[in-house]
Design an enzyme around this catalytic site. Structure first.
Site, PDB file in Angstrom:
ATOM      1  N   GLU A  65       5.936  46.188  37.409  1.00 49.31           N
ATOM      2  CA  GLU A  65       6.124  44.776  37.810  1.00 49.31           C
ATOM      3  C   GLU A  65       7.141  44.550  38.736  1.00 49.31           C
ATOM      4  O   GLU A  65       6.826  44.961  40.388  1.00 49.31           O
ATOM      5  CB  GLU A  65       5.558  43.209  37.465  1.00 49.31           C
ATOM      6  CG  GLU A  65       6.005  42.349  38.040  1.00 49.31           C
ATOM      7  CD  GLU A  65       4.636  42.135  39.670  1.00 49.31           C
ATOM      8  OE1 GLU A  65       3.995  43.198  39.524  1.00 49.31           O
ATOM      9  OE2 GLU A  65       5.202  40.991  40.553  1.00 49.31           O
ATOM     10  N   TYR A  66       8.184  44.919  37.971  1.00 51.91           N
ATOM     11  CA  TYR A  66       9.801  44.560  38.813  1.00 51.91           C
ATOM     12  C   TYR A  66       9.544  46.013  39.725  1.00 51.91           C
ATOM     13  O   TYR A  66       9.795  46.336  40.797  1.00 51.91           O
ATOM     14  CB  TYR A  66      10.861  45.260  38.523  1.00 51.91           C
ATOM     15  CG  TYR A  66      12.136  45.455  39.037  1.00 51.91           C
ATOM     16  CD1 TYR A  66      12.264  46.286  38.957  1.00 51.91           C
ATOM     17  CD2 TYR A  66      12.355  44.393  38.976  1.00 51.91           C
ATOM     18  CE1 TYR A  66      13.691  46.742  39.838  1.00 51.91           C
ATOM     19  CE2 TYR A  66      14.034  44.583  39.712  1.00 51.91           C
ATOM     20  CZ  TYR A  66      14.550  45.190  40.527  1.00 51.91           C
ATOM     21  OH  TYR A  66      15.965  45.517  41.212  1.00 51.91           O
ATOM     22  N   ASP A  67       8.924  47.726  39.330  1.00 54.83           N
ATOM     23  CA  ASP A  67       8.951  48.175  40.765  1.00 54.83           C
ATOM     24  C   ASP A  67       8.367  48.384  41.807  1.00 54.83           C
ATOM     25  O   ASP A  67       8.323  48.723  42.517  1.00 54.83           O
ATOM     26  CB  ASP A  67       8.661  49.509  39.611  1.00 54.83           C
ATOM     27  CG  ASP A  67       9.481  49.880  38.591  1.00 54.83           C
ATOM     28  OD1 ASP A  67       9.406  50.837  37.782  1.00 54.83           O
ATOM     29  OD2 ASP A  67      11.297  49.192  38.879  1.00 54.83           O
ATOM     30  N   SER A  98      48.409  44.749  32.031  1.00 56.73           N
ATOM     31  CA  SER A  98      48.093  44.957  31.179  1.00 56.73           C
ATOM     32  C   SER A  98      48.278  43.851  29.828  1.00 56.73           C
ATOM     33  O   SER A  98      49.075  42.750  29.960  1.00 56.73           O
ATOM     34  CB  SER A  98      48.625  46.600  29.971  1.00 56.73           C
ATOM     35  OG  SER A  98      49.935  46.426  30.031  1.00 56.73           O
ATOM     36  N   LEU A  99      48.066  44.223  28.400  1.00 56.40           N
ATOM     37  CA  LEU A  99      47.746  43.255  28.051  1.00 56.40           C
ATOM     38  C   LEU A  99      49.141  43.353  26.111  1.00 56.40           C
ATOM     39  O   LEU A  99      49.412  44.695  26.054  1.00 56.40           O
ATOM     40  CB  LEU A  99      47.236  43.264  26.857  1.00 56.40           C
ATOM     41  CG  LEU A  99      45.718  42.739  27.837  1.00 56.40           C
ATOM     42  CD1 LEU A  99      44.364  42.451  26.801  1.00 56.40           C
ATOM     43  CD2 LEU A  99      46.416  40.748  27.623  1.00 56.40           C
ATOM     44  N   GLU A 128      37.499  37.036  22.654  1.00 61.47           N
ATOM     45  CA  GLU A 128      36.648  37.761  23.344  1.00 61.47           C
ATOM     46  C   GLU A 128      36.660  39.373  23.335  1.00 61.47           C
ATOM     47  O   GLU A 128      38.362  39.504  22.181  1.00 61.47           O
ATOM     48  CB  GLU A 128      37.437  37.995  25.531  1.00 61.47           C
ATOM     49  CG  GLU A 128      36.771  36.869  25.765  1.00 61.47           C
ATOM     50  CD  GLU A 128      37.401  37.222  27.222  1.00 61.47           C
ATOM     51  OE1 GLU A 128      38.408  35.960  27.811  1.00 61.47           O
ATOM     52  OE2 GLU A 128      37.561  37.902  27.691  1.00 61.47           O
ATOM     53  N   LYS A 181      37.584  42.861  23.072  1.00 62.31           N
ATOM     54  CA  LYS A 181      38.236  43.550  23.523  1.00 62.31           C
ATOM     55  C   LYS A 181      37.710  45.064  24.181  1.00 62.31           C
ATOM     56  O   LYS A 181      37.411  46.090  23.669  1.00 62.31           O
ATOM     57  CB  LYS A 181      39.253  44.266  23.391  1.00 62.31           C
ATOM     58  CG  LYS A 181      40.391  44.761  24.396  1.00 62.31           C
ATOM     59  CD  LYS A 181      42.136  44.964  23.695  1.00 62.31           C
ATOM     60  CE  LYS A 181      42.760  46.196  24.919  1.00 62.31           C
ATOM     61  NZ  LYS A 181      42.048  47.048  26.041  1.00 62.31           N
ATOM     62  N   GLU A 187      35.881  44.685  32.507  1.00 65.03           N
ATOM     63  CA  GLU A 187      36.041  45.822  31.511  1.00 65.03           C
ATOM     64  C   GLU A 187      34.145  46.793  31.916  1.00 65.03           C
ATOM     65  O   GLU A 187      32.631  45.898  31.542  1.00 65.03           O
ATOM     66  CB  GLU A 187      36.595  46.263  29.956  1.00 65.03           C
ATOM     67  CG  GLU A 187      35.903  47.159  29.479  1.00 65.03           C
ATOM     68  CD  GLU A 187      37.854  46.911  29.781  1.00 65.03           C
ATOM     69  OE1 GLU A 187      39.088  46.876  30.295  1.00 65.03           O
ATOM     70  OE2 GLU A 187      38.155  48.384  29.399  1.00 65.03           O
ATOM     71  N   LYS A 232      43.542  34.996  24.614  1.00 67.64           N
ATOM     72  CA  LYS A 232      44.037  33.725  25.758  1.00 67.64           C
ATOM     73  C   LYS A 232      43.673  32.231  24.918  1.00 67.64           C
ATOM     74  O   LYS A 232      42.941  31.931  24.584  1.00 67.64           O
ATOM     75  CB  LYS A 232      43.258  33.938  27.053  1.00 67.64           C
ATOM     76  CG  LYS A 232      42.525  35.442  26.894  1.00 67.64           C
ATOM     77  CD  LYS A 232      41.545  36.141  27.994  1.00 67.64           C
ATOM     78  CE  LYS A 232      41.170  37.268  28.072  1.00 67.64           C
ATOM     79  NZ  LYS A 232      40.637  37.309  29.305  1.00 67.64           N
TER      80      LYS A 232
HETATM   81  C1  LIG Z   1      43.474  43.198  30.725  1.00 60.36           C
HETATM   82  C2  LIG Z   1      42.638  42.937  29.745  1.00 60.36           C
HETATM   83  C3  LIG Z   1      41.605  43.127  29.384  1.00 60.36           C
HETATM   84  N1  LIG Z   1      40.722  42.520  29.293  1.00 60.36           N
HETATM   85  N2  LIG Z   1      39.551  42.319  27.960  1.00 60.36           N
HETATM   86  C4  LIG Z   1      39.067  41.381  27.298  1.00 60.36           C
HETATM   87  N3  LIG Z   1      37.849  41.213  26.895  1.00 60.36           N
HETATM   88  N4  LIG Z   1      39.649  40.110  28.506  1.00 60.36           N
HETATM   89  C5  LIG Z   1      40.873  40.405  28.941  1.00 60.36           C
HETATM   90  N5  LIG Z   1      41.611  40.333  30.084  1.00 60.36           N
HETATM   91  C6  LIG Z   1      42.783  41.675  29.896  1.00 60.36           C
HETATM   92  O1  LIG Z   1      43.954  41.128  31.004  1.00 60.36           O
HETATM   93  C7  LIG Z   1      44.082  39.651  31.190  1.00 60.36           C
HETATM   94  C8  LIG Z   1      44.672  39.162  30.127  1.00 60.36           C
HETATM   95  C9  LIG Z   1      44.733  39.124  32.634  1.00 60.36           C
END
Ligand SMILES: Cc1c[n+]2nc(N)[nH]c2nc1OC(C)C
Length: 324
Positions: free
Chosen positions: A34-36, A81-82, A114, A116, A174, A291
């Protein structure tokens, strides 16, 4: 009898709604056939009246022609980065450093926790609700313009699902390749005697760096948003978790494992729970990101030279080659 333009706008609205249900909520209400049918109806109307074609139409996902090279984009807000921790003690030291910097006793700090994802960090800019630009993280200050390729990713909306979109909103997240897509890609590559990818992350990187969006489109990449960069013309919620929910409400996909945890014990429980789920999530993760949830506290804590003081990636022990 609605005008031609009204018919076109109505079809676009319907298709965006069903894209959202299918790709973001995982709760499709109509069968793909239906979407198509609706999609081809819109395509036919636009082909017979090209003057009505707009860049944000669901039919405009695949770029016109391949690029010859990628242009550079300077991030208005650096993509940092983290820092990592690899065990409970290091995580607790991270929390202690936070508590030492916050005036009141923060026995029960709330963390937004969360998974990663092991993909590529990207920045996607929406102006007045329309996707106008996407870039790789690059070195954090400058990335590559991958807009045409990002527009082909089905779970990324070309237009935010809201009647009053922010003037400018930069979604950060991501882009990854789910295991199923990775296995299919390598199977086909083997069958065609082409090179295979070592892991889903490399496959996602290779798929995003394609000069021809038609190739990217075949790779079944997905986005999971994890934050906001530029935000103009909108008052953002004052916690990270609420900001992610707000993005989700406008059609931006957010990982469904994300949880709020009050205090260290709950955070460590989340970490172990995700570690247990890891083998059957259907996509690669390399740890969790924990976080401080309150934005005012984040701003008070700020960043160390390269990474925020208010967030830490708690990674899993290196695993022998992932057998996907
Ligand atoms: C580099 C990064 C990567 N990640 N991945 C998640 N899930 N959150 C997240 N936050 C990021 O940076 C923020 C803390 C600024």
């Amino acid at each position: 009898q609605p005008s031609l333009q009204q018919q076109i706008e109505e079809l676009r609205k319907t298709l965006r709604h069903h894209e959202y249900l299918y790709h973001v909520l995982d709760t499709p209400e109509i069968p793909d056939s239906e979407y198509d049918r609706l999609f081809h109806q819109l395509k036919a109307l636009e082909n017979s009246h090209p003057e009505f074609i707009t860049a944000d139409s669901p039919t405009q996902r695949v770029g016109a022609k391949p690029l010859t090279s990628f242009s550079q984009i300077k991030h208005e807000i650096p993509m940092l980065s983290l820092d990592n921790v690899f065990n409970d003690d290091e995580f607790m030291a991270f929390v202690k450093r936070i508590q030492d910097r916050l005036p009141f006793s923060t026995e029960n700090l709330t963390f937004c926790c969360e998974p990663k994802l092991d993909g590529l960090a990207v920045s996607i800019l929406y102006e007045n609700g329309k996707l106008v630009r996407a870039a790789t993280r690059g070195d954090g200050q400058t990335g590559e313009d991958i807009t045409a390729n990002v527009r082909t990713i089905r779970n990324i909306p070309l237009q935010l699902l809201t009647d009053n979109p922010p003037a400018r909103l930069e979604v950060r997240g991501e882009i990854f390749m789910p295991h199923q897509a990775f296995e299919n890609l390598n199977e086909m590559a083997l069958a065609k005697g082409e090179k295979t990818f070592a892991n889903p992350r490399n496959a996602a990187a290779g798929s995003l760096r394609q000069l021809d969006p038609k190739v990217t489109r075949q790779r079944h990449l997905m986005l999971n948003a994890y934050g906001i960069g530029i935000a103009e013309g909108v008052l953002l919620p004052d916690t990270h978790y609420d900001r992610l929910q707000w993005l989700h409400s406008m059609g931006i996909p957010v990982n469904k494992e994300i949880e709020l945890c009050g205090g260290i014990e709950q955070v460590l429980k989340f970490y172990r729970n995700i570690q247990e789920k890891r083998p059957h999530l259907g996509y690669d993760i390399d740890g969790t990101v924990l976080k401080v949830n309150d934005i005012a506290l984040q701003e008070k804590l700020g960043f160390i030279s390269k990474a925020p003081r208010w967030a830490i990636a708690y990674k899993f022990p290196a695993q022998e080659e992932l057998t996907v």
